[in-house]
Design a protein around this motif. Structure first.
Motif, PDB file in Angstrom:
ATOM      1  N   UNK A  13      41.510  38.068  37.867  1.00  0.00           N
ATOM      2  CA  UNK A  13      40.468  37.212  38.443  1.00  0.00           C
ATOM      3  C   UNK A  13      41.081  36.044  39.200  1.00  0.00           C
ATOM      4  N   UNK A  14      42.008  35.334  38.553  1.00  0.00           N
ATOM      5  CA  UNK A  14      42.560  34.128  39.158  1.00  0.00           C
ATOM      6  C   UNK A  14      43.373  34.396  40.407  1.00  0.00           C
ATOM      7  N   UNK A  15      44.241  35.403  40.359  1.00  0.00           N
ATOM      8  CA  UNK A  15      45.091  35.671  41.512  1.00  0.00           C
ATOM      9  C   UNK A  15      44.312  36.269  42.674  1.00  0.00           C
ATOM     10  N   UNK A  16      43.388  37.164  42.380  1.00  0.00           N
ATOM     11  CA  UNK A  16      42.583  37.749  43.451  1.00  0.00           C
ATOM     12  C   UNK A  16      41.684  36.705  44.092  1.00  0.00           C
ATOM     13  N   UNK A  17      41.085  35.854  43.291  1.00  0.00           N
ATOM     14  CA  UNK A  17      40.195  34.823  43.831  1.00  0.00           C
ATOM     15  C   UNK A  17      40.978  33.814  44.660  1.00  0.00           C
ATOM     16  N   UNK A  18      42.170  33.439  44.204  1.00  0.00           N
ATOM     17  CA  UNK A  18      42.977  32.455  44.923  1.00  0.00           C
ATOM     18  C   UNK A  18      43.388  32.941  46.296  1.00  0.00           C
ATOM     19  N   UNK A  19      43.554  34.242  46.450  1.00  0.00           N
ATOM     20  CA  UNK A  19      44.009  34.797  47.728  1.00  0.00           C
ATOM     21  C   UNK A  19      42.907  35.539  48.474  1.00  0.00           C
ATOM     22  N   UNK A  20      41.666  35.329  48.068  1.00  0.00           N
ATOM     23  CA  UNK A  20      40.510  35.919  48.756  1.00  0.00           C
ATOM     24  C   UNK A  20      40.560  37.443  48.801  1.00  0.00           C
ATOM     25  N   UNK A  21      41.078  38.053  47.741  1.00  0.00           N
ATOM     26  CA  UNK A  21      41.073  39.514  47.643  1.00  0.00           C
ATOM     27  C   UNK A  21      39.743  39.941  47.032  1.00  0.00           C
ATOM     28  N   UNK A  22      38.967  40.752  47.707  1.00  0.00           N
ATOM     29  CA  UNK A  22      37.675  41.171  47.148  1.00  0.00           C
ATOM     30  C   UNK A  22      37.855  41.951  45.849  1.00  0.00           C
ATOM     31  N   UNK A  23      37.084  41.589  44.847  1.00  0.00           N
ATOM     32  CA  UNK A  23      37.094  42.298  43.567  1.00  0.00           C
ATOM     33  C   UNK A  23      35.936  43.287  43.573  1.00  0.00           C
ATOM     34  N   UNK A  24      36.186  44.556  43.282  1.00  0.00           N
ATOM     35  CA  UNK A  24      35.108  45.553  43.332  1.00  0.00           C
ATOM     36  C   UNK A  24      33.938  45.187  42.416  1.00  0.00           C
ATOM     37  N   UNK A  25      32.738  45.488  42.869  1.00  0.00           N
ATOM     38  CA  UNK A  25      31.537  45.165  42.098  1.00  0.00           C
ATOM     39  C   UNK A  25      31.531  45.798  40.707  1.00  0.00           C
ATOM     40  N   UNK A  26      31.950  47.059  40.538  1.00  0.00           N
ATOM     41  CA  UNK A  26      31.948  47.633  39.183  1.00  0.00           C
ATOM     42  C   UNK A  26      32.818  46.848  38.205  1.00  0.00           C
ATOM     43  N   UNK A  27      33.958  46.336  38.684  1.00  0.00           N
ATOM     44  CA  UNK A  27      34.804  45.536  37.805  1.00  0.00           C
ATOM     45  C   UNK A  27      34.141  44.217  37.445  1.00  0.00           C
ATOM     46  N   UNK A  28      33.488  43.595  38.410  1.00  0.00           N
ATOM     47  CA  UNK A  28      32.766  42.350  38.118  1.00  0.00           C
ATOM     48  C   UNK A  28      31.649  42.609  37.116  1.00  0.00           C
TER      49      UNK A  28
END
Length: 609
Positions: free
Chosen positions: A317-332
């Motif tokens: 969560x932290x690394x993807x959010x910091x670098x604006x990497x989209x997190x797939x909806x199913x994972x969220x």
């Protein structure tokens, strides 16, 4: 060097910078949902709500804007057993600071004048002058308080319960002699993280000088900065983390920190050591390399693919959010509930994801009414907002600004009924609009949602103005009977019987909550309480280990401990909460001077059941 690290970390995400310019500063807003204890004419931009009669007493205290506990511990997937601090950052184990204080192994020497150091004897940002509780609010049993914090899950039935607990945990409280201040701070921050309160958790972590952080606080600090999508915040804790914590995870953090300083060599070396260990998934290493690439220290382009990732950890969560990497909806969707709060409080997150997480955050108390409306407004101002969002914000505009009161109320009803799963969140969003509605507006004889909306934002005096128009025995009457600043006349067992006659909740739970709230607030005499309790088959005299604990805390006049035990008694949702729990919670809060919070919790129970 510090300025360079800050500037580089700000460059991690262009979306973060854009969001900071557009979105409201959620981290800086008051902990109190607006309206509570404020003059009745404050809401804006809607017409000012009519003031309640002058005889209404002013609240004496102001609430602030909210089984084994699930641990917020997953980081990157593995842990080592040997300590290997980086040679460039580790301090000598027998070195002493300038003030004669020994420097613990694996920490940095902290070069600050003794007068600028923060003591572990009192930790927290909120003082009584800024809305916090008194320093002795948690009493003197530190290990006991810490154990309750560790055993409390983050999901509570009551929004107001969360708001009160956040206020309590972020208060500047004295550290009991029975516990290390840094360890107690770690338990406070960990509970805040489980509540979705990532920003408040950071306040607590930052209240302790990093060289005084215990191993437990170092571990929680890692989770806290990941929850805030702030890789640079990890850097002061790297030496201690390497010495006492998850070695491989902290090696990745050390690589990122070297990159933030512009040192590509040490960063690449640390990444290589982690990869060769085989203890951490390659995906998590790639995320670290993506952060390094954003700092300019990375040597190659990194492609992030989520195909084989089955869960969302705090590291991801932290690394993807910091670098604006989209997190797939199913994972969220499958992520722990507290990550909804982290998502909505992280301004660099995609707006669509923040809006999707906002209803849950508003209903839980992470977002105030004002912050929720501001977020929706910012989302609607973007190019081509979705139809659902455009319709929602259009109705909100009508609820706040339609010329006729009838049109405003119709817009509110449309929002409350649009999505049953988000009804209470919609009531939070319309709190100021509901408070501004003229009392002359035709709203029917049971406007319980209107009153519930006002009380969700703390507009208790505005709600009281509707008392003459409420039918006795209706659901609105019940909400007002426990939520108003002063007791309603004629609250008897017979009136409760009238209320129960139209109660459509399972097992008459709503009626039992009404009686629990009235009895806890002392708004019904003992004879009527006993009669109504017999009719409803409820026992408020039941004694358990928890009930004895919360009443003992009330007798000792420990509002912080009462708030913590109240939260422990409200875990889960309202349908699973025993009525006697609500009775003891309301009674204990009233006895320690938190009667306003007690009223709001009791009214919320009647609205949400």
């Amino acid at each position: 060097m510090k300025k360079k690290m800050i500037s580089l970390s700000l460059g991690l995400s262009g979306a973060a910078l854009a969001a900071a310019l557009v979105l409201p500063a959620l981290a800086q807003e008051s902990l109190l949902p607006e309206g509570f204890g404020k003059p009745a004419d404050t809401p804006a931009p809607a017409p000012r709500p009519s003031p309640t009669p002058s005889s209404t007493p002013t609240p004496t205290s102001t609430p602030k804007a909210g089984t084994t506990a699930p641990s917020v511990t997953p980081t990157v997937g593995g842990s080592g057993t040997s300590a290997a601090p980086l040679a460039t950052t580790a301090a000598a184990t027998d070195e002493e600071g300038e003030d004669g204080e020994e420097v613990a192994p694996g920490t940095l020497k902290y070069d600050l004048p003794p007068g600028a150091r923060r003591l572990l004897t009192r930790i927290g940002p909120l003082t009584p002058e800024t809305g916090g509780l008194a320093p002795d609010a948690f009493g003197v049993r530190g290990q006991y308080a810490a154990a309750i914090m560790r055993g409390t899950r983050g999901t509570m039935a009551s929004r107001w319960g969360q708001i009160l607990l956040r206020r309590s945990l972020t208060s500047a409280i004295d550290t009991p002699a029975t516990i290390n201040g840094a360890d107690l701070a770690a338990d406070r921050a960990a509970l805040l993280l489980r509540m979705g309160e990532s920003i408040a958790a950071r306040w607590i972590v930052q209240s302790v000088d990093y060289d005084r952080a215990s191993p437990r606080l170092v571990s929680i600090a890692q989770q806290t900065y990941l929850a805030n999508a702030d890789p640079a915040g990890l850097c002061p804790y790297v030496p201690a983390g390497l010495a006492h914590g998850d070695e491989q995870g902290w090696r990745l953090s050390s690589a990122i920190c070297s990159g933030l300083q512009g040192d590509a060599g040490p960063a690449g070396w640390a990444i290589g050591r982690v990869r060769s260990s085989g203890k951490i998934s390659n995906f998590d290493i790639l995320l670290a390399e993506r952060v390094l690439g954003a700092t300019g220290a990375g040597r190659r382009s990194t492609t992030i693919e989520w195909d084989k990732v089955d869960r969302l950890t705090s590291w991801r969560f932290g690394m993807a959010t910091a670098t604006a990497i989209p997190i797939p909806d199913p994972l969220r969707a499958s992520a722990p509930a507290y990550m909804q709060g982290w998502t909505v409080l992280a301004p660099m997150t995609e707006m669509a994801n923040r809006v999707a997480a906002a209803p849950d955050a508003a209903a839980r108390g992470v977002l105030s009414s004002e912050a929720y409306v501001s977020l929706l407004s910012a989302a609607a101002s973007e190019e081509e907002p979705g139809d659902a969002l455009a319709n929602q914000t259009s109705q909100l505009r009508s609820a706040f600004g339609a010329p006729r009161g009838a049109d405003r109320y119709a817009a509110m009803e449309g929002l409350w009924g649009a999505n049953p799963a988000q009804t209470y969140a919609a009531m939070v969003a319309t709190a100021r609009a509901a408070a501004a509605l003229p009392v002359s507006t035709e709203v029917g004889d049971d406007p319980w949602q209107l009153l519930g909306s006002m009380l969700a934002g703390g507009y208790d005096r505005n709600a009281m103005a509707w008392a003459p128009k409420i039918s006795v025995g209706s659901r609105a009457w019940g909400v007002l009977a426990v939520g108003s600043p002063q007791p309603l006349n004629g609250t008897t067992a017979g009136r409760i019987g009238d209320f129960a006659g139209s109660d459509d909740s399972a097992d008459s739970l709503r009626s039992k909550f009404l009686l629990a709230g009235l009895a806890g607030l002392g708004r019904i005499d003992a004879g009527d309480t006993a009669s109504a309790a017999s009719d409803l088959e409820v026992n408020f005299g039941k004694q358990t280990r928890w009930s004895r604990a919360i009443m003992s805390a009330a007798e000792r006049r420990e509002p912080g401990m009462v708030a913590l035990l109240a939260a422990a008694g409200m875990q889960g949702d309202w349908s699973k909460m025993p009525p006697y729990h609500l009775y003891y919670i309301v009674r204990a809060l009233r006895e320690v001077g938190l009667a306003n919070e007690a009223r709001m919790i009791a009214a919320e129970a009647l609205v949400r059941v």
